[in-house]
Design an enzyme around this catalytic site. Sequence first.
Site, PDB file in Angstrom:
ATOM      1  N   SER A  95      42.260  40.074  41.882  1.00 32.45           N
ATOM      2  CA  SER A  95      43.031  39.948  40.752  1.00 32.45           C
ATOM      3  C   SER A  95      44.600  40.770  40.713  1.00 32.45           C
ATOM      4  CB  SER A  95      42.791  39.468  39.829  1.00 32.45           C
ATOM      5  OG  SER A  95      44.186  39.001  38.830  1.00 32.45           O
TER       6      SER A  95
ATOM      7  N   TYR B 223      37.653  37.160  32.837  1.00 31.45           N
ATOM      8  CA  TYR B 223      38.163  37.240  34.708  1.00 31.45           C
ATOM      9  C   TYR B 223      38.784  38.830  34.546  1.00 31.45           C
ATOM     10  CZ  TYR B 223      40.780  35.898  37.676  1.00 31.45           C
ATOM     11  OH  TYR B 223      41.017  35.381  39.746  1.00 31.45           O
TER      12      TYR B 223
END
Length: 249
Positions: free
Chosen positions: A131, A144
């Site tokens: 990501s 995350y």
Amino acid sequence: MDKKIVLITGAGKGIGKATVKKFLKEGFIVIATDKVWENKIENNFVYCYEMDVTDRNSIKYVVNKIEKEIGSIDVLVNAAGIFETLSVGQTSVVQWENIFSVNSTGVFNVTQIITDKMQKRKKGSVVIVSSNASKFPRKYMAAYAASKAAASMYIKCLALELSEYNIRCNIVSPGSTNTDMQRKLWNGAEIVPKAVLEGDLKNYRLGIPLRKIAEPNEIADAIYFLASDAAGHITMEELTVDGGATMGV
């Protein structure tokens, strides 16, 4: 069979499902895995398995079955991942460990087991989906972002170790993408919120210069490129697909 075999985790929806379609189009046999299947993919060249990336026995069972009954795995794509928005103060130890168990340890489990077999054949290609949050701090995304950063650096280290075996390992880091995971952030909106496209200074977040979010197939195209022979001299690299949201960093 003369077709190459790719194993894809998190293949049931979103980027993983789009990646299944891309590799099918390119003539691969696809081993599509997910923890739970709601709608299995119907195609003569797709084999759907339930596989939990946090359970090493589950992975070993599926991988051994594939290699015995179908053929050797040429490409691994790790698209499995989970996402939650939580402030650090709100994050419990259980939530932290759950996110890391899938996004980081899950990548370790799958890559370790499959590349062990690739080493014996001295060939293979691995791509993980990370990501752009792994490179830029984000409010309410500490667990995350940290889990994705850990997975990205792990893959670069793995790539270095496996280079002598002719195994390439690379990373695709999407930004905002039109998936269920992304739409969870829209607070029920049906269209992309203005703050996603134009930025949110209150939360120290830039917008997207291309003024659009990605479609899953665009991420799948990037994954396929890095996995393919067209990227035969590329390893340890991270390809960010975010419309310029992280300004090329």
